[in-house]
Design an enzyme around this catalytic site. Structure first.
Site, PDB file in Angstrom:
ATOM      1  N   ASP A  18      20.594   6.646  81.769  1.00 43.20           N
ATOM      2  CA  ASP A  18      20.383   6.418  80.331  1.00 43.20           C
ATOM      3  C   ASP A  18      19.379   7.460  79.830  1.00 43.20           C
ATOM      4  O   ASP A  18      18.284   7.596  80.371  1.00 43.20           O
ATOM      5  CB  ASP A  18      19.821   4.998  80.147  1.00 43.20           C
ATOM      6  CG  ASP A  18      19.752   4.588  78.689  1.00 43.20           C
ATOM      7  OD1 ASP A  18      20.129   3.447  78.388  1.00 43.20           O
ATOM      8  OD2 ASP A  18      19.307   5.381  77.855  1.00 43.20           O
ATOM      9  N   ASP A 113      24.794   7.506  75.214  1.00 39.77           N
ATOM     10  CA  ASP A 113      23.808   8.112  76.123  1.00 39.77           C
ATOM     11  C   ASP A 113      23.645   7.402  77.454  1.00 39.77           C
ATOM     12  O   ASP A 113      22.688   7.637  78.160  1.00 39.77           O
ATOM     13  CB  ASP A 113      22.445   8.216  75.428  1.00 39.77           C
ATOM     14  CG  ASP A 113      21.653   6.921  75.506  1.00 39.77           C
ATOM     15  OD1 ASP A 113      22.280   5.844  75.484  1.00 39.77           O
ATOM     16  OD2 ASP A 113      20.424   6.990  75.599  1.00 39.77           O
ATOM     17  N   GLU A 114      24.584   6.517  77.790  1.00 41.42           N
ATOM     18  CA  GLU A 114      24.419   5.843  79.085  1.00 41.42           C
ATOM     19  C   GLU A 114      25.745   5.636  79.781  1.00 41.42           C
ATOM     20  O   GLU A 114      26.788   5.498  79.146  1.00 41.42           O
ATOM     21  CB  GLU A 114      23.677   4.513  78.945  1.00 41.42           C
ATOM     22  CG  GLU A 114      24.406   3.469  78.187  1.00 41.42           C
ATOM     23  CD  GLU A 114      23.672   2.134  78.155  1.00 41.42           C
ATOM     24  OE1 GLU A 114      23.337   1.589  79.217  1.00 41.42           O
ATOM     25  OE2 GLU A 114      23.467   1.631  77.045  1.00 41.42           O
TER      26      GLU A 114
END
Ligand code: TTP
Ligand code: MG
Length: 405
Positions: A18, A113-114
């Protein structure tokens, strides 16, 4: 529970990565004058905007995601407030995913974003989980000039929990030996799937930490929590057999229709749903996915919008099954003659790769499903060749322009 029973069935190596303060870090990277400063990305306070995210410098003031920007301004009046550049964040996200894909094809993106990575099979080429985590962090730093936090463990729940334990720029490994010492003291909100509401309910039942859940009387808790009790109980022991599902980038496929005039005709609503389901099912098949959750969306004339969802026991991309489910959802809404409908829509989510569902429901007519699958394939081929309208069900007589979602 004796140690041997806690052993996972198969030893896997799962990473959860993340990015740190993603949108804000991209801005600090591209505008050096923002580095070391409280940077808040979000909507305007004047138009009741909310914070998308903020730099770690701003978090010290108590600012966080989803907080109204007006409140953030009170907490952090000297912060730098920006709208952000979403096209740029998507581009950086693609670069990040490209780095991840060097190490395994088994990547499940959870958001911009993860992602989860199953690197069990990458050992010979790249080394163990920690080595791969270090390499990912290094390459993201070198190539994107950004930092990420990574959790390494033997299942998804623990990897996700681990990535959050030492943010920003963290690398945390959770092994079976860490369950009691590191995981059990954590608050229940760290259990994956426990939101604010379930947390309050668990607290009322006297469960505050993950350890409390691990030692609870699961039979008794089932009375209050239903099947959630079993799910949380297993997670709290550090057991989570869910696979990393690489096909989840598309989270849902749906279609909505806004009517030119409000509709009171129930049969027409059903016909619209059937048309929508046909399109959705076809798109699912062309993507090679099947979905388990069907969601119906209805907007009443005075702008009240409701959604109703049902998760089926097995994933499907068959019109018959999806339409049957959405019709049940519509029936449950209990529409009366007075209800005027402005918009109706269906979406299907909770995808798995087509054909992966082995276990057919007892109630499914297996033979007719197989026939239906064959027929559907032929219809798709005909439509590909001769266009959408070559075969249309007789019921679809009136159709307003649908919008994809
Ligand atoms: P997150 O990973 O939740 O947050 P983050 O990367 O900013 O910070 P952290 O270090 O805690 O991981 O979300 C990723 C991006 O998604 C975030 O930068 C902005 C966006 N986002 C929103 O737009 N709204 C939200 O409510 C959240 C939680 C995130
Ligand atoms: Mg993040």
């Amino acid at each position: 529970m004796p140690g041997s029973q806690q052993e996972p069935l198969r030893e896997r190596t799962i990473l959860h990565l993340d990015m740190d303060a993603f949108f804000a870090s991209v801005e600090q990277r591209d505008h050096p004058e923002l580095r070391g400063k409280p940077v808040i990305i979000g909507g305007d306070a004047e138009s009741r905007g909310v914070v998308s995210t903020c730099s770690y410098e701003a978090r010290k003031f108590g600012v966080h995601s989803a907080m109204p920007t007006a409140q953030a301004k009170r907490l952090c009046p000297h912060g730098i407030y920006l709208h952000g550049n979403h096209a740029k964040y998507s581009a950086v996200s693609r670069q990040m995913f490209a780095i991840l894909s060097r190490y395994t094809p088994l990547i499940e993106g959870l958001s911009v974003d993860e992602a989860f990575l199953d690197v069990t099979g990458s050992y010979k080429l790249f080394g163990d989980g920690v080595t791969i985590a270090e390499r990912l962090k290094y390459e993201i730093r070198q190539e994107l000039d950004l930092t990420a936090s990574v959790g390494v463990s033997y299942n998804k729940f623990l990897a996700k929990l681990a990535s959050d334990l030492d943010k920003p720029n963290g690398l945390v490994v959770v092994t079976p030996a860490d369950i009691e010492t590191r995981v059990h003291p954590l608050p229940i909100t760290r259990l994956w799937g426990v939101g604010q509401k379930s947390a309050e309910q668990l607290m009322r039942l006297g469960l505050r930490t993950i350890g409390d859940v691990a030692h609870m009387d699961v039979t008794r808790m089932r009375r209050y929590l239903g099947s959630l009790a079993d799910h949380l109980y297993l997670l709290a022991q550090g057991i989570d057999e869910r696979p990393v599902q690489p096909h989840r980038e598309a989270k849902s496929i749906g279609q909505e229709t806004t009517f030119a005039e409000d509709v009171r005709d129930f049969a027409f609503l059903e016909a619209t749903l059937l048309a929508q389901v046909e399109t959705i099912a076809r798109r699912m098949r062309s993507k090679g996915v099947e979905g388990r959750t069907v969601t119906l969306k209805l907007r009443y004339a005075p702008f009240r919008t409701i959604t109703r969802s049902h998760t089926m026991p097995n994933a499907s991309a068959l019109e018959k099954t999806l339409y049957h489910t959405v019709k049940l959802l519509l029936a449950k809404c209990g529409l009366t003659r007075d209800d005027a409908i402005r918009l109706i829509g269906v979406s299907v989510s909770h995808f798995t790769p087509a054909g992966e569902t082995q276990q057919l429901s007892l109630f499914d007519d297996v033979q007719s499903d197989v026939k239906q699958q064959d027929l559907t394939k032929v219809v798709d081929q005909l439509k590909d060749k001769f266009g959408e309208n070559v075969l249309t069900r007789a019921r679809l007589v009136r159709r307003d322009k649908p919008e994809d979602s």
